[in-house]
Design a protein around this motif. Structure first.
Motif, PDB file in Angstrom:
ATOM      1  N   GLU A 144       1.001  -1.288  -0.127  1.00 46.34           N
ATOM      2  CA  GLU A 144       0.143   0.311  -0.224  1.00 46.34           C
ATOM      3  C   GLU A 144       1.366   1.529   0.319  1.00 46.34           C
ATOM      4  O   GLU A 144       0.331   2.028  -0.336  1.00 46.34           O
ATOM      5  CB  GLU A 144      -1.073  -0.491   1.272  1.00 46.34           C
ATOM      6  CG  GLU A 144      -1.850  -1.152   0.539  1.00 46.34           C
ATOM      7  CD  GLU A 144      -3.412  -0.594   2.391  1.00 46.34           C
ATOM      8  OE1 GLU A 144      -2.956   0.021   3.221  1.00 46.34           O
ATOM      9  OE2 GLU A 144      -4.095  -1.648   1.466  1.00 46.34           O
ATOM     10  N   THR A 145       2.216   1.258   0.259  1.00 44.52           N
ATOM     11  CA  THR A 145       3.080   2.158  -0.036  1.00 44.52           C
ATOM     12  C   THR A 145       3.871   2.504  -1.055  1.00 44.52           C
ATOM     13  O   THR A 145       4.188   3.649  -0.793  1.00 44.52           O
ATOM     14  CB  THR A 145       3.987   2.142   1.635  1.00 44.52           C
ATOM     15  OG1 THR A 145       5.041   0.601   0.970  1.00 44.52           O
ATOM     16  CG2 THR A 145       3.672   1.763   3.070  1.00 44.52           C
ATOM     17  N   LEU A 146       3.438   1.636  -1.929  1.00 41.59           N
ATOM     18  CA  LEU A 146       3.980   1.590  -3.348  1.00 41.59           C
ATOM     19  C   LEU A 146       4.103   3.178  -3.748  1.00 41.59           C
ATOM     20  O   LEU A 146       2.333   3.095  -3.717  1.00 41.59           O
ATOM     21  CB  LEU A 146       4.201   0.285  -3.911  1.00 41.59           C
ATOM     22  CG  LEU A 146       5.162   0.220  -4.855  1.00 41.59           C
ATOM     23  CD1 LEU A 146       5.805   0.102  -4.650  1.00 41.59           C
ATOM     24  CD2 LEU A 146       4.079  -0.450  -5.914  1.00 41.59           C
ATOM     25  N   ARG A 147       4.548   4.085  -4.573  1.00 44.66           N
ATOM     26  CA  ARG A 147       5.171   5.754  -5.024  1.00 44.66           C
ATOM     27  C   ARG A 147       4.561   4.726  -6.707  1.00 44.66           C
ATOM     28  O   ARG A 147       4.153   5.558  -7.149  1.00 44.66           O
ATOM     29  CB  ARG A 147       4.756   6.175  -4.653  1.00 44.66           C
ATOM     30  CG  ARG A 147       4.891   6.548  -3.664  1.00 44.66           C
ATOM     31  CD  ARG A 147       5.243   8.266  -2.726  1.00 44.66           C
ATOM     32  NE  ARG A 147       6.327   7.775  -2.481  1.00 44.66           N
ATOM     33  CZ  ARG A 147       7.541   8.099  -3.336  1.00 44.66           C
ATOM     34  NH1 ARG A 147       7.131   9.072  -4.412  1.00 44.66           N
ATOM     35  NH2 ARG A 147       8.696   8.353  -3.362  1.00 44.66           N
ATOM     36  N   ALA A 148       5.184   4.341  -6.953  1.00 47.94           N
ATOM     37  CA  ALA A 148       6.075   3.714  -8.335  1.00 47.94           C
ATOM     38  C   ALA A 148       6.260   2.730  -7.945  1.00 47.94           C
ATOM     39  O   ALA A 148       7.046   1.708  -7.580  1.00 47.94           O
ATOM     40  CB  ALA A 148       7.722   4.215  -9.025  1.00 47.94           C
ATOM     41  N   LEU A 149       5.713   1.963  -9.832  1.00 47.86           N
ATOM     42  CA  LEU A 149       5.936   0.456  -9.897  1.00 47.86           C
ATOM     43  C   LEU A 149       6.277   0.324 -11.917  1.00 47.86           C
ATOM     44  O   LEU A 149       5.455   0.379 -12.063  1.00 47.86           O
ATOM     45  CB  LEU A 149       4.702  -0.499  -9.606  1.00 47.86           C
ATOM     46  CG  LEU A 149       4.317  -1.602 -10.174  1.00 47.86           C
ATOM     47  CD1 LEU A 149       6.291  -2.547  -9.239  1.00 47.86           C
ATOM     48  CD2 LEU A 149       3.939  -2.218  -9.892  1.00 47.86           C
ATOM     49  N   TYR A 150       7.400  -0.185 -11.483  1.00 46.94           N
ATOM     50  CA  TYR A 150       7.761  -0.234 -13.326  1.00 46.94           C
ATOM     51  C   TYR A 150       8.014  -1.696 -13.466  1.00 46.94           C
ATOM     52  O   TYR A 150       8.824  -2.857 -12.819  1.00 46.94           O
ATOM     53  CB  TYR A 150       9.577  -0.011 -13.298  1.00 46.94           C
ATOM     54  CG  TYR A 150       9.871   1.939 -13.061  1.00 46.94           C
ATOM     55  CD1 TYR A 150       8.676   3.106 -13.994  1.00 46.94           C
ATOM     56  CD2 TYR A 150      10.132   2.348 -11.783  1.00 46.94           C
ATOM     57  CE1 TYR A 150       9.286   4.074 -13.172  1.00 46.94           C
ATOM     58  CE2 TYR A 150      10.046   3.877 -11.227  1.00 46.94           C
ATOM     59  CZ  TYR A 150       9.418   4.297 -12.309  1.00 46.94           C
ATOM     60  OH  TYR A 150       9.689   5.614 -12.043  1.00 46.94           O
ATOM     61  N   GLY A 164      -5.283  -3.061  -8.388  1.00 47.45           N
ATOM     62  CA  GLY A 164      -6.076  -1.259  -7.865  1.00 47.45           C
ATOM     63  C   GLY A 164      -6.459  -1.355  -6.229  1.00 47.45           C
ATOM     64  O   GLY A 164      -6.434  -0.368  -5.344  1.00 47.45           O
ATOM     65  N   ASN A 165      -5.342  -2.311  -5.730  1.00 46.03           N
ATOM     66  CA  ASN A 165      -4.828  -2.349  -4.430  1.00 46.03           C
ATOM     67  C   ASN A 165      -4.228  -1.067  -3.716  1.00 46.03           C
ATOM     68  O   ASN A 165      -3.864  -0.634  -2.886  1.00 46.03           O
ATOM     69  CB  ASN A 165      -4.875  -3.619  -3.678  1.00 46.03           C
ATOM     70  CG  ASN A 165      -6.112  -4.460  -3.772  1.00 46.03           C
ATOM     71  OD1 ASN A 165      -7.122  -4.123  -3.424  1.00 46.03           O
ATOM     72  ND2 ASN A 165      -5.834  -5.713  -3.542  1.00 46.03           N
ATOM     73  N   LEU A 166      -3.094  -0.938  -4.704  1.00 45.89           N
ATOM     74  CA  LEU A 166      -1.884  -0.048  -4.773  1.00 45.89           C
ATOM     75  C   LEU A 166      -2.458   1.796  -4.859  1.00 45.89           C
ATOM     76  O   LEU A 166      -2.479   2.741  -5.877  1.00 45.89           O
ATOM     77  CB  LEU A 166      -1.424  -0.491  -5.629  1.00 45.89           C
ATOM     78  CG  LEU A 166      -0.387  -1.723  -5.642  1.00 45.89           C
ATOM     79  CD1 LEU A 166       0.169  -1.366  -7.269  1.00 45.89           C
ATOM     80  CD2 LEU A 166       0.172  -2.054  -4.742  1.00 45.89           C
ATOM     81  N   LYS A 167      -3.139   1.993  -3.503  1.00 43.19           N
ATOM     82  CA  LYS A 167      -4.283   3.481  -3.275  1.00 43.19           C
ATOM     83  C   LYS A 167      -3.350   4.203  -3.535  1.00 43.19           C
ATOM     84  O   LYS A 167      -3.878   5.528  -3.772  1.00 43.19           O
ATOM     85  CB  LYS A 167      -4.849   3.299  -2.258  1.00 43.19           C
ATOM     86  CG  LYS A 167      -6.256   2.312  -2.058  1.00 43.19           C
ATOM     87  CD  LYS A 167      -6.934   1.922  -3.630  1.00 43.19           C
ATOM     88  CE  LYS A 167      -7.829   1.453  -3.375  1.00 43.19           C
ATOM     89  NZ  LYS A 167      -8.879   0.788  -4.445  1.00 43.19           N
ATOM     90  N   ASN A 168      -1.382   4.107  -3.240  1.00 44.24           N
ATOM     91  CA  ASN A 168      -1.430   5.416  -2.760  1.00 44.24           C
ATOM     92  C   ASN A 168       0.131   5.271  -4.304  1.00 44.24           C
ATOM     93  O   ASN A 168       0.914   6.966  -4.560  1.00 44.24           O
ATOM     94  CB  ASN A 168      -0.405   5.127  -2.118  1.00 44.24           C
ATOM     95  CG  ASN A 168      -0.447   5.631  -0.656  1.00 44.24           C
ATOM     96  OD1 ASN A 168      -1.178   6.365  -0.870  1.00 44.24           O
ATOM     97  ND2 ASN A 168      -1.067   4.962  -0.168  1.00 44.24           N
ATOM     98  N   LEU A 169      -0.617   4.941  -5.307  1.00 41.65           N
ATOM     99  CA  LEU A 169       0.768   4.561  -6.338  1.00 41.65           C
ATOM    100  C   LEU A 169       0.290   6.582  -7.358  1.00 41.65           C
ATOM    101  O   LEU A 169      -0.736   6.927  -8.208  1.00 41.65           O
ATOM    102  CB  LEU A 169       0.126   3.085  -7.756  1.00 41.65           C
ATOM    103  CG  LEU A 169       1.044   2.799  -8.620  1.00 41.65           C
ATOM    104  CD1 LEU A 169       2.777   2.623  -7.480  1.00 41.65           C
ATOM    105  CD2 LEU A 169       1.064   1.633  -9.470  1.00 41.65           C
ATOM    106  N   GLN A 170       1.113   6.295  -7.768  1.00 40.61           N
ATOM    107  CA  GLN A 170       1.323   7.887  -9.052  1.00 40.61           C
ATOM    108  C   GLN A 170       2.332   7.551 -10.308  1.00 40.61           C
ATOM    109  O   GLN A 170       1.641   8.126 -11.128  1.00 40.61           O
ATOM    110  CB  GLN A 170       2.135   8.906  -7.645  1.00 40.61           C
ATOM    111  CG  GLN A 170       2.089   9.089  -6.471  1.00 40.61           C
ATOM    112  CD  GLN A 170       2.424  10.257  -5.639  1.00 40.61           C
ATOM    113  OE1 GLN A 170       3.458  11.276  -6.783  1.00 40.61           O
ATOM    114  NE2 GLN A 170       2.008  10.323  -4.574  1.00 40.61           N
TER     115      GLN A 170
END
Length: 283
Positions: A144-150, A164-170
């Motif tokens: 849930e703390t993830l902001r960037a996923l490559y 959809g669970n990655l609510k903090n993803l930017q």
């Protein structure tokens, strides 16, 4: 000693010198880029340096990460990009302060069970490996703390609904995969500001993409080099904003729902040839 061994020995001694200097000066950041390192055994005492906050081991020849790396309890940034990693240790995801993990440009074709247990991870770079949706552990999308996923330059055809669970993803990087579709749950990523889906096999976009803020001055949406259906292709020629507006129309929602109900009929677009990727090469 042969002349051919000298460069390797020199690089190993440079790595030891960096470690020794860090111990003497209590340096919290270790830079071991391009030191010819192939094993953590070449870094004696590293795992006792619990004050280390940043460890950079990119551009080496490391094929395995010693599970003892989890002893670095204060480590916040770990860069192992451009190595020869084939697997990651389970212990990695238990590191209490790890915020940034870069294992891009390796040879990973699996992830350990429980990989999504990172307590504070903010940036995860798994790009340019051999991963697909089948090897993602069940808790992968619980970070849930993830902001960037490559995840670019891998072999994904689908992205699981758990996205959809990655609510903090930017930032979400999915370029250069084999994607046939995106999950509708992508609309739940309300903080997403960058979406990179270029060079895939996408023909449709879920209407929920139009719910995202991808048109702001600091937003980015890349979608070129996909076999889009004609209406999307036509709007794309006019600009991303036209695509987003089109996705909001009832006409498109009807077209999309028919496509989904028809079981995504028709043969899928062909895959790109990735046989010559560096991550495929067997050492």
């Amino acid at each position: 000693m042969s002349q051919s061994c000298l460069p390797v020995q020199a690089k190993m001694s440079k790595a030891k010198k960096v470690l020794d200097e860090a111990r003497e000066t209590q340096n919290r950041e270790l830079d071991l880029v391009d030191k010819g390192i192939s094993s953590f055994e070449e870094l004696p005492g590293l795992f006792n340096m619990s004050n280390i906050t940043r460890l950079t081991l990119s551009h080496n020849r490391i094929s395995n990460i010693n599970p003892g790396i989890a002893n670095l309890l204060n480590l916040e940034i770990l860069n192992l990009s451009n190595n020869q990693l084939r697997e990651l240790p389970v212990s990695l995801s238990s590191m209490p302060k790890l915020r940034i993990l870069n294992v891009s440009i390796n040879r990973l074709d699996s992830l350990p069970r429980g990989f999504g247990a990172f307590p504070v991870l903010e940036v995860l770079d798994l790009s340019y490996n051999n991963l697909n949706e089948k090897v993602l552990p069940g808790n992968f999308f619980m970070m849930e703390t993830l902001r960037a996923l490559y995840l670019g330059d891998n072999d994904f055809e689908y992205i699981p609904e758990g996205l959809g669970n990655l609510k903090n993803l930017q930032i979400l990087g999915l370029r250069d995969n084999d994607l046939l579709e995106l999950p509708r749950e992508i609309g739940e990523l309300t903080r997403l500001r960058e979406l990179h889906i270029q060079h895939n096999r996408l023909q449709f976009l879920p209407p929920e993409v139009a719910q995202l803020d991808l048109l702001g001055s600091k937003s980015v949406m890349k979608m070129e080099e996909n076999p889009w259906v004609q209406p999307i292709a036509e709007q794309y020629l006019l600009g991303i904003s036209h695509v987003i507006e089109y996705l909001k129309t009832e006409t498109y929602k009807i077209i999309y729902n028919r496509h989904m109900m028809a079981g995504r009929g028709g043969p899928p677009p062909p895959k790109a040839d990735k046989s010559k990727k560096a991550s495929r090469v067997r050492a």
